[in-house]
Design an enzyme around this catalytic site. Sequence first.
Site, short mmCIF file in Angstrom:
data_model
loop_
_atom_site.label_atom_id
_atom_site.label_comp_id
_atom_site.label_asym_id
_atom_site.label_seq_id
_atom_site.Cartn_x
_atom_site.Cartn_y
_atom_site.Cartn_z
N HIS A 35 12.55 17.24 4.61
CA HIS A 35 12.80 16.01 5.80
C HIS A 35 13.06 16.59 6.97
O HIS A 35 13.71 15.84 7.85
CB HIS A 35 13.55 15.10 5.06
CG HIS A 35 13.19 14.32 3.78
ND1 HIS A 35 11.83 13.44 3.98
CD2 HIS A 35 13.29 14.57 2.51
CE1 HIS A 35 12.00 12.99 2.51
NE2 HIS A 35 12.66 13.69 1.78
N THR A 36 13.08 17.95 7.42
CA THR A 36 13.27 18.40 8.44
C THR A 36 11.77 18.24 9.31
O THR A 36 12.10 18.37 10.61
CB THR A 36 13.82 19.91 8.56
OG1 THR A 36 13.20 20.76 7.86
CG2 THR A 36 15.13 19.95 8.07
N GLY A 123 5.31 16.18 -6.18
CA GLY A 123 5.91 16.71 -4.94
C GLY A 123 5.37 18.25 -4.83
O GLY A 123 5.93 19.19 -4.08
N LEU A 124 4.08 18.31 -5.28
CA LEU A 124 3.55 19.82 -4.82
C LEU A 124 2.09 19.57 -3.94
O LEU A 124 1.58 20.37 -3.73
CB LEU A 124 2.91 20.34 -6.18
CG LEU A 124 4.31 20.50 -7.19
CD1 LEU A 124 3.52 21.28 -8.55
CD2 LEU A 124 5.02 21.68 -6.66
N SER A 126 -0.35 17.59 -3.67
CA SER A 126 -1.85 17.52 -4.13
C SER A 126 -2.83 16.75 -3.08
O SER A 126 -3.72 17.06 -2.86
CB SER A 126 -1.84 16.58 -5.66
OG SER A 126 -1.51 15.17 -5.24
N ASP A 171 2.82 19.99 4.88
CA ASP A 171 2.31 20.11 3.70
C ASP A 171 0.81 20.60 4.02
O ASP A 171 0.29 21.63 3.54
CB ASP A 171 2.07 18.83 2.92
CG ASP A 171 3.43 18.46 2.46
OD1 ASP A 171 4.40 19.02 2.61
OD2 ASP A 171 3.34 17.08 2.06
#
Length: 375
Positions: A35-36, A123-124, A126, A171
Site C-alpha cells: 500500500h505504498t 494476492g498474487l 492474477s 502489479d
Amino acid sequence: MSALDDVRRAFTAAHGHEPDGIFSAPGRVNLIGEHTDHNEGHVLPFAIDRRTWVAVARRTDGTVTVCSSDPGTQPVSTTVGALDEATGWAAYPLGTVWALGEAGVAPSGWDLVVHGEVPLGAGLSSSAALESAVALAVAECSGADLDRFALAAAGRRAENDVVGAPVGIMDQAASLLCREGSALLLDCRSMATEDVALGLEDADLGILVIDSRVRHDLADGGYADRRAACVAAAAALGVPALRDADLAAVEGLGDDVLRRRARHVVTEQARVHEVVGLLRAGRPAEVGPVLSASQASLRDDFAVSVPEVDALVTAAEDAGALGARIVGGGFGGSVLALVRRASLDDVAVACRAVPGDPGPTVREVAPAPGARRDL
C-alpha cells in the site's frame, strides 16, 4: 502437455487457424512495500513462476473476442468501440485493449484465448498477469512503439477505468519488468527502477506463499476506503502524498483512523529501504523480522489482515519461518513466508494444518522473468 501447447491448441480449436503469437506474463509477490504504491512511494515486488498465457490473432472487422480455458468463464465478443463497456472477467483483457487504443495503438479487431495458472484472488496479481500478457501481445502484434512502462500504464488504466478497482501501477510494472532472481525496486512517483538481487539460493532460503483461500475483490469497498483515507491524511498533513510525510507529523494527526493509516504507509516506506539495504549487503535472512513488522502494521494500523491470515502468519513463524506477512490488497489472499530451506517442509505442514473451509494451500515460489513472447 505444457501450458504453451494448451493455449495454442485451444486457440486453434476456437478459431480454425494458428495464432499470430503467444505471450505470457507472471503473477507477482511483493516482498515489502504494501500500500505504498498508491501513495507514490517505493515497492519491492518480484515476479513468480506462475504465469498467464494469451494466444492472439489480429482481425480486420473491428470485432474483439476473448475466451478462457477456465470452464467457469463465458466467451465474450464485442466491438472496438464498446471495449470500455466490458464487465466481469472480460473487463481485464478487453479493458487493456481499450487502454492501448487510448494510448495510440491503432484500433483493430482481435481474437484472444487466455490460459492462466496464477491463482485467482490469492494476492498474487492474477489480474495484472492477464493485463500484462494482453498488453504485450496486442502491442507487439500491432507493431506499436510502446515501452513496458506504457504497457503497464495501459493495464492499470484498464483496471481503474473499466474494472473499477483503484489500484496502483506496481502489479503491472512487476509483471512486465522483473528479472529472474531479482526484485524490482520501483519508485511509484518517478517510475525509476532498479533490479535488486534477492540472493535466496546463496543464502539457502526459500519463499513460501500460503494461500488462505479467503477471497477478496479489490473492486469492493475496503481497498477504496483505505486509499481514500491515505488521500485525506496527505491533505491533512499538507503533503502531495504520504511518501512525503514524516512520522512525527503523522503522530500529530487528530483523527485516529487517518493517523493509523498514514503511520502504516510511512513506516512501510522505511521498511522498503531497510530491506533493500539488507539485500544489497548480502544479508537476506535478516529480512525476516522486517516482514513480521510489516504484518503487524498491516494488521493493526492499516487493518487489511483477517483472522484466517493472522493464524497462518503465526503458524508459519512458530514452525520456523524467519518472517511472514499478508501480501496483496488484503482482506484475505496469501501470506508470504521467508524460510530456511531446511524448514520449508515443517512450515508447509504447519500452515496446511490451520483450520479453514476450504483449507489453505502452500506453494514455494521462485523469482521469475517478466512478460515475454513465447511463440
